[in-house]
Design an enzyme around this catalytic site. Structure first.
Site, PDB file in Angstrom:
ATOM      1  CD  GLU A 132       2.221   2.072  -3.094  1.00 22.09           C
ATOM      2  OE1 GLU A 132       2.779   1.945  -4.203  1.00 22.09           O
ATOM      3  OE2 GLU A 132       1.013   2.341  -2.963  1.00 22.09           O
ATOM      4  CD  GLU A 166       1.360   5.873  -6.430  1.00 17.38           C
ATOM      5  OE1 GLU A 166       0.974   5.686  -7.598  1.00 17.38           O
ATOM      6  OE2 GLU A 166       2.441   5.422  -6.000  1.00 17.38           O
TER       7      GLU A 166
HETATM    8  O1  AHR Z   1       2.475  -1.249  -5.660  1.00 12.22           O
HETATM    9  C1  AHR Z   1       1.955  -1.154  -6.961  1.00 12.22           C
HETATM   10  C2  AHR Z   1       1.414   0.228  -7.285  1.00 12.22           C
HETATM   11  O2  AHR Z   1       2.453   1.159  -7.259  1.00 12.22           O
HETATM   12  C3  AHR Z   1       0.413   0.792  -6.324  1.00 12.22           C
HETATM   13  O3  AHR Z   1      -0.874   0.337  -6.580  1.00 12.22           O
HETATM   14  C4  AHR Z   1       0.504   2.268  -6.582  1.00 12.22           C
HETATM   15  O4  AHR Z   1       0.171   3.028  -5.447  1.00 12.22           O
HETATM   16  C5  AHR Z   1       1.938   2.457  -7.026  1.00 12.22           C
HETATM   17  O5  AHR Z   1       2.019   3.204  -8.175  1.00 12.22           O
END
Ligand code: AHR
Length: 517
Positions: free
Chosen positions: A320, A198
């Site tokens: 994710e 991110e």
């Molecule tokens: O999964 C939780 C968080 O969500 C992670 O650390 C981040 O990459 C995303 O914003």
């Protein structure tokens, strides 16, 4: 209310209009004549993500060698077995946002000498670094999965990341000597290397242009050493940020094997995200609409990537994804501990169906997260563990891993949900491996059963077996006092007829069928 519209949802699936009726009558046509033997469903679509966040690592995976909780070299035995049974193909670590504050040298060597740090992203918890590189790679070896490292770009340096790669993969040299002194003679294999996480946000707040330059610089010095081959992954966009993908592909596309994408099924980032367990039917359908929106999002990112990479050499990795609800009342703020219901199971099934039909571009997906955080596989409390409904879906879908994708056409009704999204009643995936067909089917309807016809020739009488995941209510979940409320059982509600298979799915159910051809 059900509406009957025609929706195109991806390359190999069409959803045709059907007349309204109380009971769903759907057809799932398997286009066995259109199977492309080269197009398999990568096992990595069923990937996991483990971050230093809440009790994901500490308590969830790792309890330490001296714990009263039964463990193998510090990894809790119950979770270890559950993950082996799940056939986890790949695990991403150590973050998430944590990755861009993590300094790997703090997590090697004698545990008593490892410095502590504050986990600034996740509740200010003190991190003692007792789970580090050796503990992660040894865990991957025990489970039999590929490690996927997320490197620190935000607060790290090129030198730090390059040396981490050397420490892990080199046969000889200064970093290899350090590793050997810490007890590991042979290098590990490292395939997946993420350069930042991110990077538009917690990973450094870069502009896409600046990050593209940083990415090019970092990846230059992360080398293939001692016969190891890195699959380098650039930190990608959040859901609808198409400009990020465009700039990254334009400026750095030829230096990467993969570009990531994060997409959460979440109401929004400000204010309440809603309870994981207390919701009404409208909320249930809304959630499925939001989760399915990942499909047009993938299609749009893919179309941008096509401009720079028409032969799809760069993969899109959804590293994710999953549901994000309010933290359970009474749990530590910032630890993202949430319950997991039949609604989450349905999100898992529908999302996996989307990924399965876009594997020409999507080569990996990592649900967030493996234990005790967000849409997890297992929940732990002391020495107790429960398997979540989402775990059961991953287990039912495991036969699709590395199987040949079978294009399907689904004729089903669909309904308009809050926010105007359309959600088909039936979702499915089919794959073929070693003379067997595996078909997973979901009926999202909360009230009506669905009769599904799967036209197939020449099925033997005893060639079909099945299992089902369902429950009385969408907010049913497994808890430490009632660990098997939502579980899979054998499924027999199918008939082999001259027209093929006739399957009856109860309301809100997920079924996995195995057909010996
Ligand atoms: O999964 C939780 C968080 O969500 C992670 O650390 C981040 O990459 C995303 O914003």
């Amino acid at each position: 209310m059900k509406l009957f519209a025609s929706i195109a949802v991806g390359a190999a699936v069409t959803i045709a209009a059907l007349p309204a009726g109380a009971e769903e009558k759907a057809t799932v046509k398997l286009n066995l004549d259109k199977v492309n033997p080269e197009l398999t469903i990568p096992a990595e679509i069923y990937g996991q993500f483990a971050e230093h966040l809440g009790t994901c690592i500490y308590g969830g995976l790792w309890v330490g060698e001296d714990s009263q909780i039964p463990n193998t070299n510090g990894y809790r035995n119950d979770v270890l077995q559950a993950l082996k049974d799940l056939k986890v193909p790949v695990m991403r670590w150590p973050g998430g946002c944590f990755a861009d504050e993590y300094h790997w040298v703090d997590g090697i060597g004698p545990k008593k000498d490892r410095p502590v740090m504050i986990n600034n992203n996740w509740g200010g918890t003190v991190e003692d670094n007792s789970f580090g590189t050796h503990e992660f790679f040894n865990l991957c070896e025990l489970i039999g999965c590929e490690p996927y490292l997320s490197g620190n770009v935000g607060s790290g340096s090129v030198e730090e990341l390059a040396k981490w790669v050397e420490y892990i993969t080199a046969e000889n040299g200064p970093m290899a000597e350090k590793r050997k002194a810490n007890g590991r003679e042979k290098p590990w294999k490292l395939k997946y290397l993420g350069v930042g996480n991110e990077s538009w946000g917690c990973g450094g707040n870069f502009t896409p242009e600046d990050y593209a330059s940083e990415y090019r610089r970092y990846q230059t010095y992360c080398r293939d050493i001692s016969g190891n081959h890195l699959y380098k992954i650039a930190s990608g966009a959040s859901d609808y940020d198409y400009n990020w993908t465009d700039v990254l592909m334009k400026k750095a596309g030829r230096h990467m094997k993969g570009l990531s994408l994060h997409y959460y099924t979440v109401k929004g980032w400000n204010g309440s995200k809603g309870s994981a367990t207390k919701f009404d039917n409208d909320d249930y359908y809304w959630t499925l609409g939001k989760c399915l929106e990942i499909e047009p999002v993938i299609i749009k990112h893919d179309s941008i990537m096509n401009v720079y990479d028409p032969n799809k050499k760069v993969a899109l990795l959804v590293d994710e994804w999953g549901t994000w609800w309010d933290e359970e009342p009474g749990t530590v703020a910032g630890h993202l501990y949430q319950q997991n219901t039949m609604r989450d199971a349905m999100v898992a099934a529908l999302s996996l169906d989307v990924f399965n039909r876009h594997t020409d571009r999507v080569k990996m997906a990592n649900i967030a997260q493996i234990a005790n955080v967000l849409q997890s596989m297992v929940l732990t409390q002391g020495d107790k563990m429960v398997l979540t409904p989402t775990y059961h879906v991953f287990k039912m879908y495991a036969p699709h891993q590395n199987a040949t994708y079978v294009p399907i056409e689904i004729e089903t009704s669909s309904r308009e949900v809050r926010d105007g999204r359309m959600v088909p009643t039936i979702s499915a995936t089919a794959s073929q491996k070693g003379g067997e067909l595996n078909i997973t089917l979901s009926n999202i309807d909360l009230k009506e059963k669905a009769e599904i016809t799967i036209p197939l020739e020449k099925i033997g009488k005893n060639a079909v077996s099945g299992e089902i995941l369902t429950s009385a209510k969408p907010n049913d979940y497994n808890d430490f006092d009632n660990p098997d409320k939502v579980k899979t059982v054998s499924f027999k509600d199918f008939k082999v007829t001259k027209d093929g298979l006739k399957v009856t799915l109860p309301p809100m159910s997920i079924v996995a069928l195995n057909v010996a051809l």
